[in-house]
Design an enzyme around this catalytic site. Structure first.
Site, mmCIF file in Angstrom:
data_model
loop_
_atom_site.group_PDB
_atom_site.id
_atom_site.type_symbol
_atom_site.label_atom_id
_atom_site.label_comp_id
_atom_site.label_asym_id
_atom_site.label_seq_id
_atom_site.Cartn_x
_atom_site.Cartn_y
_atom_site.Cartn_z
ATOM 1 C CG ASP A 48 -1.838 1.209 1.274
ATOM 2 O OD1 ASP A 48 -1.807 2.016 0.315
ATOM 3 O OD2 ASP A 48 -2.574 1.352 2.260
ATOM 4 C CE1 TYR B 130 -4.212 11.375 -12.073
ATOM 5 C CE2 TYR B 130 -5.041 12.772 -13.835
ATOM 6 C CZ TYR B 130 -4.268 11.713 -13.418
ATOM 7 O OH TYR B 130 -3.542 10.991 -14.336
ATOM 8 C CE LYS C 100 -0.674 11.301 -12.324
ATOM 9 N NZ LYS C 100 0.321 10.224 -12.127
#
Length: 245
Positions: free
Chosen positions: A44, A136, A140
């Site tokens: 994980d 998101y 990035k």
């Protein structure tokens, strides 16, 4: 490409394609994270100690020549609604984990006096967000800067750090399923089709390999030309001669 390749997120469509690409071109050993198989490591990567652990375990099998940080999540959540827990989980997997795996590999490679190559998987979202994609996209964008920062500091140790930024690639996602309408819109690039996992995998192998030995700190965008502009927008003028009128 020979040597030991470590790939995180190899259970996804893109990660599987990257592993297959390296295997088809002579990688001697591929250690994958989050995929079943005899060489798999289960981890994980959101947990702070796990990224370094999987690198050390992979290195114990054989020195790692290439690290591909492909694991990531991209849930659809608006900036108005994102919780602190959601934001932290996205950044923990999409940014912190690649930083920590790179750090762990760099320390081992420097101690052993070996070169290494790291390829982070970014996204066109780093430059252009969409509704529901703000967290998101932010992660990035941070990953691309982390790529440059690591490349700057690790170059003197013969460790290259680059990123490959895919455009729209049609792969299954349980956390953010893609509608047919979205696929149609995202396919409107100069080359007129969505990308495939194989398109991205070929670029990753090239960036990681000796052909790109003088490249570091770069983001290679494989997106059908999407970053060149918006090919689907109408012309400003009704004809090529309209501007002269």
């Amino acid at each position: 490409m020979t040597g030991h390749v470590l790939i995180t997120g190899a259970s996804g469509g893109l990660g599987r394609a990257i592993a297959r690409e390296f295997a088809d071109h002579g990688a001697e050993l591929i250690t994958s994270v989050d995929i079943t198989g005899p060489d798999a490591l289960i981890a994980d990567l959101v947990q702070p100690d796990e990224p370094a652990r999987v690198v050390r375990e992979a290195w114990s099998r054989a020195p790692v020549d290439v690290l591909v940080n492909c694991a990531g999540i991209y849930p659809s959540v608006d900036m108005l609604d994102v919780s602190a827990q959601q934001w932290d989980r996205i950044f923990a997997l999409n940014v912190r984990a690649p930083v920590l795996t790179t750090q762990a590999l760099a320390n081992l490679a420097i101690e052993a006096g070996r070169p290494a190559s790291v390829v982070n998987i970014s996204s066109g979202a780093a430059l252009r967000s969409r509704p529901g994609g703000g967290p998101y996209a932010s992660s990035k964008a941070a990953l691309e800067m982390a790529t440059r920062a690591a490349a700057l500091e690790l170059g003197e140790h013969s460790i290259r750090v680059n990123a490959v930024s895919p455009g729209f690639v049609a792969v299954r996602s349980d956390c953010n399923p893609v509608t047919p309408e979205y696929t149609t819109v995202m396919s409107r690039n100069p080359l007129g089709r969505p990308g495939t996992p194989a398109d991205i995998a070929r670029a990753v192998r090239w960036v990681a390999g000796p052909e790109a030995s003088w490249m570091t700190g770069e983001v290679v965008r494989i997106d059908g030309g999407s970053n060149a502009g918006a090919a689907h927008l109408p012309r400003l003028w009704p004809s090529a001669t309209g501007a002269a009128r």
